[in-house]
Enzyme design. Sequence first.
Site, mmCIF file in Angstrom:
data_model
loop_
_atom_site.group_PDB
_atom_site.id
_atom_site.type_symbol
_atom_site.label_atom_id
_atom_site.label_comp_id
_atom_site.label_asym_id
_atom_site.label_seq_id
_atom_site.Cartn_x
_atom_site.Cartn_y
_atom_site.Cartn_z
ATOM 1 N N LYS A 29 0.833 -1.207 0.000
ATOM 2 C CA LYS A 29 0.000 0.000 0.000
ATOM 3 C C LYS A 29 0.867 1.257 0.000
ATOM 4 O O LYS A 29 0.663 2.178 -0.799
ATOM 5 C CB LYS A 29 -0.923 -0.019 1.230
ATOM 6 C CG LYS A 29 -1.878 1.149 1.243
ATOM 7 C CD LYS A 29 -2.840 1.079 2.410
ATOM 8 C CE LYS A 29 -3.755 -0.102 2.281
ATOM 9 N NZ LYS A 29 -4.955 -0.052 3.058
ATOM 10 N N ARG A 98 -3.141 2.860 8.727
ATOM 11 C CA ARG A 98 -3.495 1.639 7.983
ATOM 12 C C ARG A 98 -2.295 0.726 7.842
ATOM 13 O O ARG A 98 -1.198 1.178 7.537
ATOM 14 C CB ARG A 98 -3.955 1.996 6.565
ATOM 15 C CG ARG A 98 -5.207 2.815 6.505
ATOM 16 C CD ARG A 98 -5.426 3.336 5.082
ATOM 17 N NE ARG A 98 -6.567 4.214 5.023
ATOM 18 C CZ ARG A 98 -7.807 3.824 4.740
ATOM 19 N NH1 ARG A 98 -8.047 2.562 4.480
ATOM 20 N NH2 ARG A 98 -8.785 4.680 4.715
ATOM 21 N N GLY A 107 -8.068 -7.490 4.731
ATOM 22 C CA GLY A 107 -8.857 -7.537 5.954
ATOM 23 C C GLY A 107 -8.186 -8.236 7.112
ATOM 24 O O GLY A 107 -8.786 -8.406 8.161
ATOM 25 N N MET A 109 -5.327 -7.396 8.751
ATOM 26 C CA MET A 109 -4.682 -6.577 9.779
ATOM 27 C C MET A 109 -5.499 -5.315 10.013
ATOM 28 O O MET A 109 -6.560 -5.143 9.458
ATOM 29 C CB MET A 109 -3.251 -6.296 9.374
ATOM 30 C CG MET A 109 -2.421 -7.557 9.520
ATOM 31 S SD MET A 109 -0.737 -7.296 9.054
ATOM 32 C CE MET A 109 -0.924 -6.672 7.423
ATOM 33 N N ARG A 351 -3.148 -1.116 -6.520
ATOM 34 C CA ARG A 351 -2.183 -2.208 -6.562
ATOM 35 C C ARG A 351 -2.493 -3.054 -7.783
ATOM 36 O O ARG A 351 -3.586 -2.952 -8.354
ATOM 37 C CB ARG A 351 -2.233 -3.054 -5.300
ATOM 38 C CG ARG A 351 -3.521 -3.769 -5.185
ATOM 39 C CD ARG A 351 -3.719 -4.492 -3.898
ATOM 40 N NE ARG A 351 -5.141 -4.787 -3.859
ATOM 41 C CZ ARG A 351 -5.791 -5.211 -2.817
ATOM 42 N NH1 ARG A 351 -5.186 -5.387 -1.696
ATOM 43 N NH2 ARG A 351 -7.076 -5.463 -2.899
ATOM 44 N N HIS A 467 -15.358 -9.019 1.343
ATOM 45 C CA HIS A 467 -14.328 -9.850 1.982
ATOM 46 C C HIS A 467 -14.354 -11.274 1.439
ATOM 47 O O HIS A 467 -13.338 -11.830 1.042
ATOM 48 C CB HIS A 467 -14.556 -9.851 3.502
ATOM 49 C CG HIS A 467 -13.622 -10.754 4.229
ATOM 50 N ND1 HIS A 467 -13.952 -12.053 4.544
ATOM 51 C CD2 HIS A 467 -12.365 -10.575 4.663
ATOM 52 C CE1 HIS A 467 -12.930 -12.621 5.155
ATOM 53 N NE2 HIS A 467 -11.955 -11.735 5.253
ATOM 54 N N ARG A 645 10.374 -49.241 -14.922
ATOM 55 C CA ARG A 645 11.086 -49.578 -13.695
ATOM 56 C C ARG A 645 10.815 -51.020 -13.308
ATOM 57 O O ARG A 645 9.659 -51.457 -13.295
ATOM 58 C CB ARG A 645 10.636 -48.660 -12.566
ATOM 59 C CG ARG A 645 11.388 -48.962 -11.285
ATOM 60 C CD ARG A 645 10.993 -48.064 -10.180
ATOM 61 N NE ARG A 645 9.648 -48.372 -9.712
ATOM 62 C CZ ARG A 645 9.033 -47.660 -8.776
ATOM 63 N NH1 ARG A 645 9.614 -46.585 -8.272
ATOM 64 N NH2 ARG A 645 7.832 -47.987 -8.372
ATOM 65 N N SER A 794 17.321 -41.348 -12.574
ATOM 66 C CA SER A 794 16.039 -40.686 -12.355
ATOM 67 C C SER A 794 15.860 -40.545 -10.849
ATOM 68 O O SER A 794 15.907 -41.544 -10.122
ATOM 69 C CB SER A 794 14.909 -41.505 -12.969
ATOM 70 O OG SER A 794 13.687 -40.865 -12.683
ATOM 71 N N GLY A 796 14.263 -40.414 -7.501
ATOM 72 C CA GLY A 796 13.018 -40.839 -6.854
ATOM 73 C C GLY A 796 12.895 -40.009 -5.588
ATOM 74 O O GLY A 796 13.280 -40.426 -4.496
ATOM 75 N N ASN A 798 10.464 -39.181 -3.820
ATOM 76 C CA ASN A 798 9.587 -39.636 -2.731
ATOM 77 C C ASN A 798 10.413 -40.406 -1.704
ATOM 78 O O ASN A 798 10.389 -40.121 -0.513
ATOM 79 C CB ASN A 798 8.478 -40.549 -3.254
ATOM 80 C CG ASN A 798 7.655 -39.901 -4.344
ATOM 81 O OD1 ASN A 798 7.537 -38.686 -4.388
ATOM 82 N ND2 ASN A 798 7.105 -40.711 -5.238
ATOM 83 N N CYS A 862 11.377 -38.463 -11.177
ATOM 84 C CA CYS A 862 10.068 -39.086 -11.352
ATOM 85 C C CYS A 862 9.289 -39.176 -10.041
ATOM 86 O O CYS A 862 8.215 -39.750 -9.993
ATOM 87 C CB CYS A 862 10.197 -40.459 -11.994
ATOM 88 S SG CYS A 862 11.135 -41.615 -10.991
ATOM 89 N N TYR A 882 14.900 -33.669 -17.671
ATOM 90 C CA TYR A 882 13.438 -33.739 -17.724
ATOM 91 C C TYR A 882 12.849 -33.910 -16.340
ATOM 92 O O TYR A 882 13.534 -34.309 -15.396
ATOM 93 C CB TYR A 882 12.969 -34.897 -18.637
ATOM 94 C CG TYR A 882 13.283 -36.273 -18.111
ATOM 95 C CD1 TYR A 882 12.407 -36.923 -17.234
ATOM 96 C CD2 TYR A 882 14.439 -36.933 -18.489
ATOM 97 C CE1 TYR A 882 12.689 -38.177 -16.742
ATOM 98 C CE2 TYR A 882 14.738 -38.200 -18.003
ATOM 99 C CZ TYR A 882 13.862 -38.820 -17.124
ATOM 100 O OH TYR A 882 14.141 -40.063 -16.624
#
Length: 910
Positions: A29, A98, A107, A109, A351, A467, A645, A794, A796, A798, A862, A882
Amino acid sequence: MAKQETVEHKYVYAFAEGNKDLKELLGGKGANLAEMTNLGLPVPPGFTITTEACKAYLVTGEEPDGLADQIAAHLASLEQAMGKRLGDPEDPLLVSVRSGAKFSMPGMMETVLNVGLNDRSVQGLARQASGADAQTSGGADRFAWDSYRRLIQMFGKTVCEVPGEEFEHALDDAKRAKGTHDDLDLDADDLRGLVDAYKKIFFKHTGREFPQEPREQLDLAIRAVFESWNAERAVLYRRQERIPADLGTAVNVVAMVFGNLGPDSGTGVAFTRDPASGAQGIYGDYLANAQGEDVVAGIRNTVPLQELERLDKKSYDELLGIMARLEGHYRDLCDIEFTIERGKLWMLQTRVGKRTAAAAFVIAGQLVDEGLIDLDEALHRVNGAQLAQLMFPRFRLDHEFQPVAKGIGASPGAASGKVVFTSARAVELAAEGESVILVRRETNPDDLNGMIAAQGILTSRGGKTSHAAVVARGMGKTCVSGADEIEVNVPQRRFVVGGQTVVEGDVVSIDGTTGKVYLGEVPVMPSEVVQYFEGSLDPEHVDNPLVRAVHRIMSHADARRRLAVRTNADTGADAARARRFGAEGIGLCRTEHMFLGDRRELVERLILARDNTEREAALAALLPLQRADFEEIFREMDGMPVTVRLIDPPLHEFLPPLEQLAVNVAVAQERGEDVAQEEALLAAVRRMHEENPMLGLRGVRLGLVIPGLFAMQVRAIAEAAVTVTRSGAVARPEIMVPLVGAVQELETVRAEAEKIIAEVVGDSGVEVLIGTMIEVPRAALTAGQIAEAAQFFSFGTNDLTQMGWGFSRDDVEGAFFWRYLELGIFGISPFESIDRDGVGRLVRIAAEEGRAARPELKLGVCGEHGGDPESVHFFHEVGLDYVSCSPFRVPVARLEAGRAAVETDGSDSR
Ligand code: PEP
Ligand code: MG
């Protein structure tokens, strides 16, 4: 040196000293008020206290040294500019205080208006407001006392934590005594009485009189704004929007201008284009004789901005001119807040405006057409999360559904769910896995939890800028606002529409694009963007600005990106869909699902085999089935690489659970049945039982322990590739070994595989690559050695996250991540977005050391992170070739890979 010190400790900036690029320091602001001031637009004078001051205050609980003096100096300049003194009994300068952080938090703050009013200056304000015109003095008195009661109310609530409803009740009492429902019917005397009542409430809760000293009011209000940064709802909002917690807020102290001085005054908000659809043309709401907060809160119903042309043509024309100028200057959709005080237009805020996902694409395309931005910039202005949102389905309305109400399409999407009327109930039902629609007259910041939990939000009051609308759009939640045919009764937990009563728990459906509300659950249909990706909408011919914009921006992303995008798919159908979505290969074909269903029995035979002959028979039966699986996929991906795989999970996952089996066997034995087969199975399950199966006999370990298993898979892949190639298509198989931690593991598997491949492939021309997943930390740390035996890596991510953090991927997210998120240990689950510093570092090390050992090594990812926007940027930076992700995320990854290229490699002139 001395100069540097002054710069370091400068905590207050006059508007004329700032600019739009100083958002970090002055908040959004403040920076934009400064920019507008410097553009010569009519901004009320004021100054901004920096976020640095806020941060210093939040650490020590004290204003930093020098701040008070700097405020005094800027206040003196402000008083000089306005020709008035703060709180002067004769002609008071009043200011608003403000908040304004770097990122907009609508809204969340605090704001305090009318600072500078006290028992004496309220009289001065009344005299000044009436001016020479005695006829309006009644109105002027009313205005002055109304301003004073608003100050006590806002100050009490914000600065001194007086419960807001006490003021509300006092106001209701005053209206009841007057026999009215409308604030505007209260006259000056009523409001004077209300001021007395408010002061008593203030005293009761704080033990002190309402402060009369204007500078004290100002200082306390500034403190309250600083402290509002850590208010619970602000913390929650930041977490939801992923806004860092340590930015602090700036505070803007601005000379008050009044939109509530009579019918020639008013206030409004406006957008330079429609923030919902992106359509050209201004969009806004106006409220005559009101203060700004009345519009944003959606308390009174506004009129469309176009009405202002009739009410005050001069201000309207000036406003349009300013909006056009702002758009050209910011080269983007702007939203603004303005006030007209007795025919004089003032700009209170601007803004770059929030917008829906659809509008983001459409506007970026329009701005390119208008020559305001280039395609690189257009790409920068949209993101993968927005694209993902556009791929959500919409309602299918070709049958019996008739809307029961129509409000404003405030945030698009289609949502169905059980009606709830309170935030708490929304949270409760959502926790039970229900879809809910939060229904309110209007929302306020305290409803945030419920809004997060709900599938959609429906309000009976408020416009596109209320709001509910602003917050829902920010969250990407479906929202219909201002559906005023609906009579909401929160205490009784029901609403009435067209004579029908809907109670808590009934299902409704809301369409955030059209604003329509339906009773019951409406079926849904796919999005146009998905239809475009699937090839059933031709972007060159369809009259749909969104599809055209998406096509244009996606084409540019494809032209710019360095990362290829593959997909994780293990069926022909998934492969085909992903290809239509732009996948350039398969980065992970998991083979384990191919061992389920009616093939379970063969797997059981494999596991229970008593000797080589039995095992080989089971494998021989599996071979043609696997070959057919791969043939289908290679055909679909004709010409593109397909990473298959080898089987990864522990084999006992293919057997019945131990406890269930034990019970079955015991029961059957009891009955005296022949259970030899089941007993053998049970013995095998017991033998294979592991305390930590994810760290046990799985991946390459399985391949090394069960003779012939990997060999069968390798043979099936090679034979399928040869068959497909001989039939005229091109198969490009890449065999991937999971869970490798040491190069010796890979070498062993590879030696056997190469023999089989050489034998099967012969002179068919098929080339088979052999590579590995990098998903065990040891593999990442010995990548230089592993690369000697791998043609590709590749990641993995996870498992790399699981083992890097020591987090069981199946358990921890539900078990305790909420606490880690709450404590800020991480801002988002590391399973969702790559942990750059830790797991990311392993990726970086492995990529560097792998490439150093084998420069032509192909690198991809992957794990789930391959489709996460943030992570795609990381993989681009690390220099992978990739990313691979689920079919639906392929377009998102393409877009983000393009954005990453533009952001890190700089613009080009394409
Ligand atoms: C991984 O671990 O990241 C991976 C892709 O393999 P999976 O999820 O099948 O363990
Ligand atoms: Mg894995």
